[in-house]
Design a protein around this motif. Structure first.
Motif, PDB file in Angstrom:
ATOM      1  N   GLU A  97      82.035  40.732  27.997  1.00  0.00           N
ATOM      2  CA  GLU A  97      81.230  41.954  27.985  1.00  0.00           C
ATOM      3  C   GLU A  97      81.787  42.965  26.991  1.00  0.00           C
ATOM      4  O   GLU A  97      81.034  43.607  26.258  1.00  0.00           O
ATOM      5  CB  GLU A  97      81.176  42.570  29.385  1.00  0.00           C
ATOM      6  CG  GLU A  97      80.319  43.805  29.457  1.00  0.00           C
ATOM      7  CD  GLU A  97      80.268  44.444  30.840  1.00  0.00           C
ATOM      8  OE1 GLU A  97      79.658  45.529  30.942  1.00  0.00           O
ATOM      9  OE2 GLU A  97      80.824  43.876  31.794  1.00  0.00           O
ATOM     10  N   ASN A 104      80.806  41.993  23.503  1.00  0.00           N
ATOM     11  CA  ASN A 104      79.400  42.324  23.243  1.00  0.00           C
ATOM     12  C   ASN A 104      79.196  43.817  23.064  1.00  0.00           C
ATOM     13  O   ASN A 104      78.413  44.246  22.203  1.00  0.00           O
ATOM     14  CB  ASN A 104      78.524  41.789  24.371  1.00  0.00           C
ATOM     15  CG  ASN A 104      78.453  40.282  24.378  1.00  0.00           C
ATOM     16  OD1 ASN A 104      78.598  39.644  23.343  1.00  0.00           O
ATOM     17  ND2 ASN A 104      78.268  39.701  25.547  1.00  0.00           N
ATOM     18  N   LEU A 105      79.901  44.631  23.863  1.00  0.00           N
ATOM     19  CA  LEU A 105      79.782  46.083  23.740  1.00  0.00           C
ATOM     20  C   LEU A 105      80.310  46.555  22.387  1.00  0.00           C
ATOM     21  O   LEU A 105      79.711  47.417  21.735  1.00  0.00           O
ATOM     22  CB  LEU A 105      80.530  46.788  24.866  1.00  0.00           C
ATOM     23  CG  LEU A 105      79.902  46.679  26.253  1.00  0.00           C
ATOM     24  CD1 LEU A 105      80.864  47.206  27.305  1.00  0.00           C
ATOM     25  CD2 LEU A 105      78.587  47.426  26.307  1.00  0.00           C
ATOM     26  N   PHE A 129      80.404  44.805  19.670  1.00  0.00           N
ATOM     27  CA  PHE A 129      79.445  44.358  18.668  1.00  0.00           C
ATOM     28  C   PHE A 129      78.250  45.309  18.618  1.00  0.00           C
ATOM     29  O   PHE A 129      77.796  45.694  17.527  1.00  0.00           O
ATOM     30  CB  PHE A 129      78.983  42.928  18.991  1.00  0.00           C
ATOM     31  CG  PHE A 129      78.218  42.286  17.889  1.00  0.00           C
ATOM     32  CD1 PHE A 129      76.836  42.318  17.872  1.00  0.00           C
ATOM     33  CD2 PHE A 129      78.881  41.637  16.862  1.00  0.00           C
ATOM     34  CE1 PHE A 129      76.119  41.726  16.858  1.00  0.00           C
ATOM     35  CE2 PHE A 129      78.177  41.038  15.841  1.00  0.00           C
ATOM     36  CZ  PHE A 129      76.792  41.075  15.838  1.00  0.00           C
ATOM     37  N   GLN A 130      77.735  45.696  19.775  1.00  0.00           N
ATOM     38  CA  GLN A 130      76.624  46.643  19.824  1.00  0.00           C
ATOM     39  C   GLN A 130      77.022  47.988  19.239  1.00  0.00           C
ATOM     40  O   GLN A 130      76.226  48.637  18.550  1.00  0.00           O
ATOM     41  CB  GLN A 130      76.160  46.845  21.272  1.00  0.00           C
ATOM     42  CG  GLN A 130      75.445  45.662  21.865  1.00  0.00           C
ATOM     43  CD  GLN A 130      75.098  45.879  23.324  1.00  0.00           C
ATOM     44  OE1 GLN A 130      75.378  46.932  23.894  1.00  0.00           O
ATOM     45  NE2 GLN A 130      74.494  44.874  23.941  1.00  0.00           N
ATOM     46  N   HIS A 131      78.250  48.407  19.498  1.00  0.00           N
ATOM     47  CA  HIS A 131      78.732  49.681  18.972  1.00  0.00           C
ATOM     48  C   HIS A 131      78.799  49.641  17.446  1.00  0.00           C
ATOM     49  O   HIS A 131      78.442  50.613  16.768  1.00  0.00           O
ATOM     50  CB  HIS A 131      80.100  50.008  19.562  1.00  0.00           C
ATOM     51  CG  HIS A 131      80.649  51.331  19.155  1.00  0.00           C
ATOM     52  ND1 HIS A 131      80.070  52.522  19.535  1.00  0.00           N
ATOM     53  CD2 HIS A 131      81.723  51.662  18.403  1.00  0.00           C
ATOM     54  CE1 HIS A 131      80.757  53.534  19.032  1.00  0.00           C
ATOM     55  NE2 HIS A 131      81.773  53.031  18.329  1.00  0.00           N
ATOM     56  N   THR A 170      76.968  47.925  15.479  1.00  0.00           N
ATOM     57  CA  THR A 170      75.624  47.892  14.899  1.00  0.00           C
ATOM     58  C   THR A 170      74.771  49.078  15.354  1.00  0.00           C
ATOM     59  O   THR A 170      73.552  49.073  15.160  1.00  0.00           O
ATOM     60  CB  THR A 170      74.915  46.579  15.273  1.00  0.00           C
ATOM     61  OG1 THR A 170      74.838  46.469  16.688  1.00  0.00           O
ATOM     62  CG2 THR A 170      75.631  45.386  14.684  1.00  0.00           C
ATOM     63  N   ASN A 171      75.400  50.064  15.953  1.00  0.00           N
ATOM     64  CA  ASN A 171      74.729  51.289  16.424  1.00  0.00           C
ATOM     65  C   ASN A 171      73.602  51.011  17.413  1.00  0.00           C
ATOM     66  O   ASN A 171      72.577  51.679  17.405  1.00  0.00           O
ATOM     67  CB  ASN A 171      74.198  52.106  15.247  1.00  0.00           C
ATOM     68  CG  ASN A 171      75.313  52.695  14.429  1.00  0.00           C
ATOM     69  OD1 ASN A 171      76.339  53.092  14.964  1.00  0.00           O
ATOM     70  ND2 ASN A 171      75.124  52.732  13.119  1.00  0.00           N
ATOM     71  N   GLN A 172      73.795  50.029  18.283  1.00  0.00           N
ATOM     72  CA  GLN A 172      72.802  49.718  19.300  1.00  0.00           C
ATOM     73  C   GLN A 172      73.293  50.038  20.705  1.00  0.00           C
ATOM     74  O   GLN A 172      72.595  49.792  21.679  1.00  0.00           O
ATOM     75  CB  GLN A 172      72.427  48.232  19.232  1.00  0.00           C
ATOM     76  CG  GLN A 172      71.760  47.840  17.953  1.00  0.00           C
ATOM     77  CD  GLN A 172      71.477  46.350  17.900  1.00  0.00           C
ATOM     78  OE1 GLN A 172      71.960  45.589  18.727  1.00  0.00           O
ATOM     79  NE2 GLN A 172      70.695  45.942  16.916  1.00  0.00           N
ATOM     80  N   LEU A 173      74.484  50.596  20.814  1.00  0.00           N
ATOM     81  CA  LEU A 173      75.076  50.851  22.125  1.00  0.00           C
ATOM     82  C   LEU A 173      74.534  52.152  22.705  1.00  0.00           C
ATOM     83  O   LEU A 173      74.586  53.202  22.069  1.00  0.00           O
ATOM     84  CB  LEU A 173      76.602  50.921  22.005  1.00  0.00           C
ATOM     85  CG  LEU A 173      77.390  51.045  23.296  1.00  0.00           C
ATOM     86  CD1 LEU A 173      77.134  49.839  24.187  1.00  0.00           C
ATOM     87  CD2 LEU A 173      78.875  51.139  22.983  1.00  0.00           C
ATOM     88  N   ASP A 174      73.989  52.071  23.934  1.00  0.00           N
ATOM     89  CA  ASP A 174      73.420  53.238  24.581  1.00  0.00           C
ATOM     90  C   ASP A 174      74.490  54.107  25.243  1.00  0.00           C
ATOM     91  O   ASP A 174      74.423  55.329  25.196  1.00  0.00           O
ATOM     92  CB  ASP A 174      72.398  52.822  25.642  1.00  0.00           C
ATOM     93  CG  ASP A 174      71.185  52.132  25.033  1.00  0.00           C
ATOM     94  OD1 ASP A 174      70.841  52.452  23.875  1.00  0.00           O
ATOM     95  OD2 ASP A 174      70.594  51.282  25.721  1.00  0.00           O
TER      96      ASP A 174
END
Length: 68
Positions: free
Chosen positions: A24, A27-28, A30-32, A34-38
């Motif tokens: 997890e 994945n977090l 990676f999202q951060h 790519t500026n996709q982390l909420d």
């Protein structure tokens, strides 16, 4: 999770949970990147959960060695 929740688990369950949390966290991150982390605070929470789980594992190991 709280430490008491980890203490009620077996060693193998804790190790599985640590593996899940590490996945997890990856994945977090990676999202951060790519500026996709909420919720960026979730990264901190997952890191702390991993540390709690490792601390409980260490306590279990130390207690087992002390009883020998």
């Amino acid at each position: 999770m709280q430490a008491k929740e980890f203490r009620s688990m077996t060693v193998s369950e804790i190790n599985k949970k640590i593996a899940e949390l590490k996945t997890e966290l990856f994945n977090l991150r990676f999202q951060h990147a790519t500026n996709q982390l909420d919720n960026p605070n979730r990264i901190v929470e997952v890191k702390k959960d991993i540390a709690r789980a490792k601390t409980v594992l260490r306590q279990i190991d130390t207690n087992a060695q002390a009883q020998r």
